[in-house]
Design a protein around this motif. Structure first.
Motif, PDB file in Angstrom:
ATOM      1  N   UNK A  61       0.828  -1.204   0.000  1.00  0.00           N
ATOM      2  CA  UNK A  61       0.000   0.000   0.000  1.00  0.00           C
ATOM      3  C   UNK A  61       0.858   1.248   0.000  1.00  0.00           C
ATOM      4  N   UNK A  62       1.849   1.279   0.890  1.00  0.00           N
ATOM      5  CA  UNK A  62       2.783   2.407   0.987  1.00  0.00           C
ATOM      6  C   UNK A  62       4.134   1.829   1.378  1.00  0.00           C
ATOM      7  N   UNK A  63       5.208   2.373   0.774  1.00  0.00           N
ATOM      8  CA  UNK A  63       6.541   1.858   1.072  1.00  0.00           C
ATOM      9  C   UNK A  63       7.080   1.014  -0.070  1.00  0.00           C
ATOM     10  N   UNK A  64       8.071   0.165   0.257  1.00  0.00           N
ATOM     11  CA  UNK A  64       8.807  -0.587  -0.764  1.00  0.00           C
ATOM     12  C   UNK A  64       9.101  -1.988  -0.240  1.00  0.00           C
ATOM     13  N   UNK A  65       9.171  -2.958  -1.159  1.00  0.00           N
ATOM     14  CA  UNK A  65       9.553  -4.325  -0.810  1.00  0.00           C
ATOM     15  C   UNK A  65      10.454  -4.888  -1.895  1.00  0.00           C
ATOM     16  N   UNK A  66      11.433  -5.696  -1.471  1.00  0.00           N
ATOM     17  CA  UNK A  66      12.357  -6.361  -2.390  1.00  0.00           C
ATOM     18  C   UNK A  66      12.089  -7.856  -2.392  1.00  0.00           C
ATOM     19  N   UNK A  67      12.131  -8.446  -3.585  1.00  0.00           N
ATOM     20  CA  UNK A  67      11.915  -9.878  -3.751  1.00  0.00           C
ATOM     21  C   UNK A  67      13.062 -10.441  -4.591  1.00  0.00           C
ATOM     22  N   UNK A  68      13.698 -11.509  -4.127  1.00  0.00           N
ATOM     23  CA  UNK A  68      14.780 -12.131  -4.884  1.00  0.00           C
ATOM     24  C   UNK A  68      14.814 -13.625  -4.591  1.00  0.00           C
ATOM     25  N   UNK A  69      14.946 -14.434  -5.630  1.00  0.00           N
ATOM     26  CA  UNK A  69      15.139 -15.879  -5.537  1.00  0.00           C
ATOM     27  C   UNK A  69      13.951 -16.607  -4.920  1.00  0.00           C
ATOM     28  N   UNK A  70      12.769 -15.984  -4.985  1.00  0.00           N
ATOM     29  CA  UNK A  70      11.569 -16.624  -4.468  1.00  0.00           C
ATOM     30  C   UNK A  70      10.916 -17.489  -5.540  1.00  0.00           C
ATOM     31  N   UNK A  71      10.099 -18.452  -5.095  1.00  0.00           N
ATOM     32  CA  UNK A  71       9.324 -19.299  -5.995  1.00  0.00           C
ATOM     33  C   UNK A  71       7.876 -18.811  -5.955  1.00  0.00           C
ATOM     34  N   UNK A  72       7.447 -18.154  -7.042  1.00  0.00           N
ATOM     35  CA  UNK A  72       6.082 -17.653  -7.158  1.00  0.00           C
ATOM     36  C   UNK A  72       5.190 -18.587  -7.969  1.00  0.00           C
ATOM     37  N   UNK A  73       5.681 -19.752  -8.358  1.00  0.00           N
ATOM     38  CA  UNK A  73       4.959 -20.573  -9.331  1.00  0.00           C
ATOM     39  C   UNK A  73       3.620 -21.079  -8.803  1.00  0.00           C
ATOM     40  N   UNK A  74       3.436 -21.122  -7.474  1.00  0.00           N
ATOM     41  CA  UNK A  74       2.161 -21.543  -6.897  1.00  0.00           C
ATOM     42  C   UNK A  74       1.478 -20.416  -6.134  1.00  0.00           C
ATOM     43  N   UNK A  75       1.898 -19.171  -6.398  1.00  0.00           N
ATOM     44  CA  UNK A  75       1.263 -18.021  -5.752  1.00  0.00           C
ATOM     45  C   UNK A  75       0.001 -17.641  -6.522  1.00  0.00           C
ATOM     46  N   UNK A  76      -0.770 -16.720  -5.938  1.00  0.00           N
ATOM     47  CA  UNK A  76      -1.975 -16.254  -6.610  1.00  0.00           C
ATOM     48  C   UNK A  76      -1.623 -15.272  -7.723  1.00  0.00           C
ATOM     49  N   UNK A  77      -2.590 -15.025  -8.618  1.00  0.00           N
ATOM     50  CA  UNK A  77      -2.446 -13.929  -9.558  1.00  0.00           C
ATOM     51  C   UNK A  77      -2.279 -12.627  -8.772  1.00  0.00           C
ATOM     52  N   UNK A  84      15.048 -21.617  -7.008  1.00  0.00           N
ATOM     53  CA  UNK A  84      16.292 -21.524  -6.261  1.00  0.00           C
ATOM     54  C   UNK A  84      16.399 -22.722  -5.320  1.00  0.00           C
ATOM     55  N   UNK A  85      17.561 -23.376  -5.247  1.00  0.00           N
ATOM     56  CA  UNK A  85      17.675 -24.574  -4.404  1.00  0.00           C
ATOM     57  C   UNK A  85      17.433 -24.317  -2.922  1.00  0.00           C
ATOM     58  N   UNK A  86      17.523 -23.058  -2.459  1.00  0.00           N
ATOM     59  CA  UNK A  86      17.262 -22.773  -1.050  1.00  0.00           C
ATOM     60  C   UNK A  86      15.796 -22.530  -0.736  1.00  0.00           C
TER      61      UNK A  86
END
Length: 265
Positions: A191-207, A259-261
């Motif tokens: 909503x407000x602010x910032x977020x960083x995403x790296x090496x995550x698996x989104x393949x089963x996340x929602x649209x 990512x393997x982790x």
């Protein structure tokens, strides 16, 4: 359209029937004002209407301990350490952990390792530029939104995440980082602010699992989306490509394999 995410496997050794797991639970005190330890032998522990770790005090929860939250709040103005192990996770039923409830500039800290949240939430509110939240190697199956608005870092690494996070920092001071997590039926509303995403698996996340509001921002290079086609990845992100009033999320360098982790389902 994107596939429906599968149900994650349940591998922890604690009975999944909350009634059984919480039999004989001891009520926790409403105020924790000295350094306190909860362990599996003396548990399980049941929260009262509010249980607060006061500034300058600490609560350490040992491996195998069960906390029965009953959808109540464990408030942290001091230090909370949830320290499970891979073979003996700390299990929290319907527990809402909230950092920095009192609007004071206090150095609170929340550390979670090898825990299993079954329901509940994990939030960090305004109140401390020195607040720190770190969550690693845990199963976060939340059924309540988790709000993030602290000034200090909020780091999630190598977790299996279900539920909704809301980044809501009006001053844009928050340092919110998602690294090598697996998101299953999960989303992050910024909503407000910032977020960083790296090496995550989104393949089963929602649209629209990364969902921006006007004035918010995010960066998401080097993640796994289940495909590398820009149109496919675009289904997971709501940004400037969907509305001109939003900023653009960097989704460059998508991974061809998880990512393997990041946790496997």
């Amino acid at each position: 359209g994107l596939p429906q995410p599968p149900e994650p496997p349940c591998t922890d050794p604690v009975p999944h029937d909350k009634v059984i797991a919480c039999l004989g639970a001891h009520f926790a005190p409403s105020l924790i004002s000295t350094d306190t330890v909860w362990n599996a032998v003396d548990g399980p522990y049941r929260l009262g209407v509010f249980t607060t770790v006061e500034a300058g005090a600490s609560l350490q929860i040992k491996p195998g301990t069960v906390v029965c939250g009953d959808n109540r709040h464990l408030r942290v103005n001091g230090t909370l350490q949830v320290l499970g192990t891979a073979n003996a996770p700390v299990v929290l039923f319907n527990t809402n952990v909230t950092g920095a409830v009192v609007p004071q500039h206090i150095p609170y800290e929340v550390t979670v390792e090898h825990a299993r949240f079954i329901g509940g939430s994990l939030s960090a509110l305004h109140g401390s530029e020195r607040g720190v939240v770190r969550v690693e190697d845990s199963d976060l199956a939340f059924n309540q939104p988790s709000r993030v608005g602290l000034y200090g870092p909020f780091d999630l690494r190598r977790n299996l995440i279900q539920g909704t996070f809301i980044v809501d920092d009006p001053y844009a001071y928050s340092r919110v980082s998602f690294e090598a997590n697996t998101l299953v039926g999960a989303r992050v509303d910024i909503w407000r602010g910032h977020a960083d995403f790296a090496r995550n698996d989104f393949s089963n996340a929602w649209q629209e699992s990364i969902n921006l509001s006007p004035g918010a921002s995010a960066s998401a290079p080097s993640n796994y989306w289940g495909g590398t086609d820009p149109a496919w990845i675009g289904d997971f992100v709501w940004d400037q490509t969907d509305s001109a009033v939003l900023t653009l999320v960097d989704v460059s360098s998508p991974l061809s394999l998880p990512d393997p982790q990041s946790p496997r389902l």
